[in-house]
Design an enzyme around this catalytic site. Structure first.
Site, PDB file in Angstrom:
ATOM      1  N   ASP A  70     -33.617 -51.282 -16.601  1.00 44.70           N
ATOM      2  CA  ASP A  70     -33.982 -50.521 -17.786  1.00 44.70           C
ATOM      3  C   ASP A  70     -33.524 -51.286 -19.022  1.00 44.70           C
ATOM      4  O   ASP A  70     -32.426 -51.842 -19.062  1.00 44.70           O
ATOM      5  CB  ASP A  70     -33.333 -49.138 -17.742  1.00 44.70           C
ATOM      6  CG  ASP A  70     -33.963 -48.179 -18.739  1.00 44.70           C
ATOM      7  OD1 ASP A  70     -34.605 -47.204 -18.293  1.00 44.70           O
ATOM      8  OD2 ASP A  70     -33.814 -48.400 -19.957  1.00 44.70           O
ATOM      9  N   ASN A 127     -38.000 -38.130 -14.473  1.00 48.98           N
ATOM     10  CA  ASN A 127     -38.315 -37.238 -15.585  1.00 48.98           C
ATOM     11  C   ASN A 127     -39.811 -36.927 -15.547  1.00 48.98           C
ATOM     12  O   ASN A 127     -40.632 -37.841 -15.469  1.00 48.98           O
ATOM     13  CB  ASN A 127     -37.932 -37.891 -16.908  1.00 48.98           C
ATOM     14  CG  ASN A 127     -36.427 -38.031 -17.071  1.00 48.98           C
ATOM     15  OD1 ASN A 127     -35.675 -37.147 -16.648  1.00 48.98           O
ATOM     16  ND2 ASN A 127     -35.979 -39.115 -17.669  1.00 48.98           N
ATOM     17  N   HIS A 140     -41.975 -43.151 -12.822  1.00 45.73           N
ATOM     18  CA  HIS A 140     -40.883 -44.103 -12.618  1.00 45.73           C
ATOM     19  C   HIS A 140     -39.640 -43.353 -12.180  1.00 45.73           C
ATOM     20  O   HIS A 140     -39.363 -42.255 -12.665  1.00 45.73           O
ATOM     21  CB  HIS A 140     -40.601 -44.923 -13.877  1.00 45.73           C
ATOM     22  CG  HIS A 140     -40.431 -44.101 -15.121  1.00 45.73           C
ATOM     23  ND1 HIS A 140     -41.505 -43.600 -15.831  1.00 45.73           N
ATOM     24  CD2 HIS A 140     -39.316 -43.675 -15.768  1.00 45.73           C
ATOM     25  CE1 HIS A 140     -41.053 -42.917 -16.871  1.00 45.73           C
ATOM     26  NE2 HIS A 140     -39.730 -42.939 -16.859  1.00 45.73           N
TER      27      HIS A 140
HETATM   28  P1  5GP Z   1     -38.349 -41.862 -19.375  1.00 41.60           P
HETATM   29  O1  5GP Z   1     -37.630 -41.320 -20.572  1.00 41.60           O
HETATM   30  O2  5GP Z   1     -39.844 -41.932 -19.582  1.00 41.60           O
HETATM   31  O3  5GP Z   1     -37.963 -41.184 -18.095  1.00 41.60           O
HETATM   32  O4  5GP Z   1     -37.792 -43.318 -19.201  1.00 41.60           O
HETATM   33  C1  5GP Z   1     -38.397 -44.459 -19.710  1.00 41.60           C
HETATM   34  C2  5GP Z   1     -37.393 -45.559 -19.579  1.00 41.60           C
HETATM   35  O5  5GP Z   1     -38.058 -46.790 -19.781  1.00 41.60           O
HETATM   36  C3  5GP Z   1     -36.263 -45.489 -20.615  1.00 41.60           C
HETATM   37  O6  5GP Z   1     -35.017 -45.403 -19.933  1.00 41.60           O
HETATM   38  C4  5GP Z   1     -36.422 -46.775 -21.413  1.00 41.60           C
HETATM   39  O7  5GP Z   1     -35.185 -47.353 -21.774  1.00 41.60           O
HETATM   40  C5  5GP Z   1     -37.214 -47.651 -20.465  1.00 41.60           C
HETATM   41  N1  5GP Z   1     -38.068 -48.606 -21.138  1.00 41.60           N
HETATM   42  C6  5GP Z   1     -38.914 -48.340 -22.168  1.00 41.60           C
HETATM   43  N2  5GP Z   1     -39.565 -49.452 -22.530  1.00 41.60           N
HETATM   44  C7  5GP Z   1     -39.125 -50.441 -21.703  1.00 41.60           C
HETATM   45  C8  5GP Z   1     -39.435 -51.834 -21.597  1.00 41.60           C
HETATM   46  O8  5GP Z   1     -40.266 -52.375 -22.325  1.00 41.60           O
HETATM   47  N3  5GP Z   1     -38.780 -52.529 -20.633  1.00 41.60           N
HETATM   48  C9  5GP Z   1     -37.868 -51.953 -19.808  1.00 41.60           C
HETATM   49  N4  5GP Z   1     -37.277 -52.740 -18.898  1.00 41.60           N
HETATM   50  N5  5GP Z   1     -37.562 -50.648 -19.885  1.00 41.60           N
HETATM   51  C10 5GP Z   1     -38.176 -49.894 -20.815  1.00 41.60           C
END
Ligand code: 5GP
Ligand code: ZN
Length: 154
Positions: A70, A127, A140
């Protein structure tokens, strides 16, 4: 020729991709076979990571799933496990994704072992939707470990 043939089923699915996820993909009485859906969506960040178009620190990959760190880690170990196939969220998963969802869990377990957190413990988080704070619309699994975690989550 009724007009729909101009773009074909794949084009139609691509067009529908931009709409909010629903459990049925279809239009004017047509229901499309999920197997006919595109393997990637060029508009989706995580599809682009899975295809290598956007760089990420990939820690595990096979034909079905990819795991990468992440970008904003919330624990000493924090990686995400995604299917290569675009599935917008758990709400959009189909019966035919049963195997894929299982593969995500097993990849999470295998990578947790590789990271040395299998015995100390780790948390898997999916989530789903706005109340849970889902930001990226490609299913994810967060895997967090390397520190004690509180319960309930915020
Ligand atoms: P959500 O809030 O949708 O469950 O989690 C999305 C996750 O994706 C977040 O923890 C965020 O830090 C991660 N994330 C968002 N954009 C990127 C990216 O471009 N690269 C990586 N490696 N993680 C990302
Ligand atoms: Zn995607």
């Amino acid at each position: 020729m009724d007009g729909r043939d101009d773009i074909g089923a794949r084009g139609l699915v691509r067009a529908l991709r931009v709409l909010p996820p629903s459990d049925k993909i279809g239009w004017e009485g047509i229901t499309l076979d999920p197997e006919d859906t595109p393997l990637t969506s060029s508009d989706c960040l995580f599809c682009r990571i899975a295809s290598g178009g956007v760089p990420a620190d990939v820690v595990y990959q096979d034909d079905h799933v990819v795991a990468f760190r992440d970008i904003s880690p919330q624990a000493p170990v924090h990686f995400l496990v995604i299917p290569r196939r675009h599935v917008a969220s758990l709400n959009a998963a189909q019966e035919s994704d049963r195997d894929l969802l299982g593969r995500m869990f097993l990849a999470a377990r295998d990578q947790a072992r590789a990271e040395g957190i299998a015995e100390s413990g780790y948390r898997t988080v999916l989530n789903v939707g706005p109340d849970a704070g889902q930001v990226v619309q490609h299913v994810h699994m967060h895997v967090l470990g390397g520190r004690e975690m509180g319960w309930p989550p915020g």
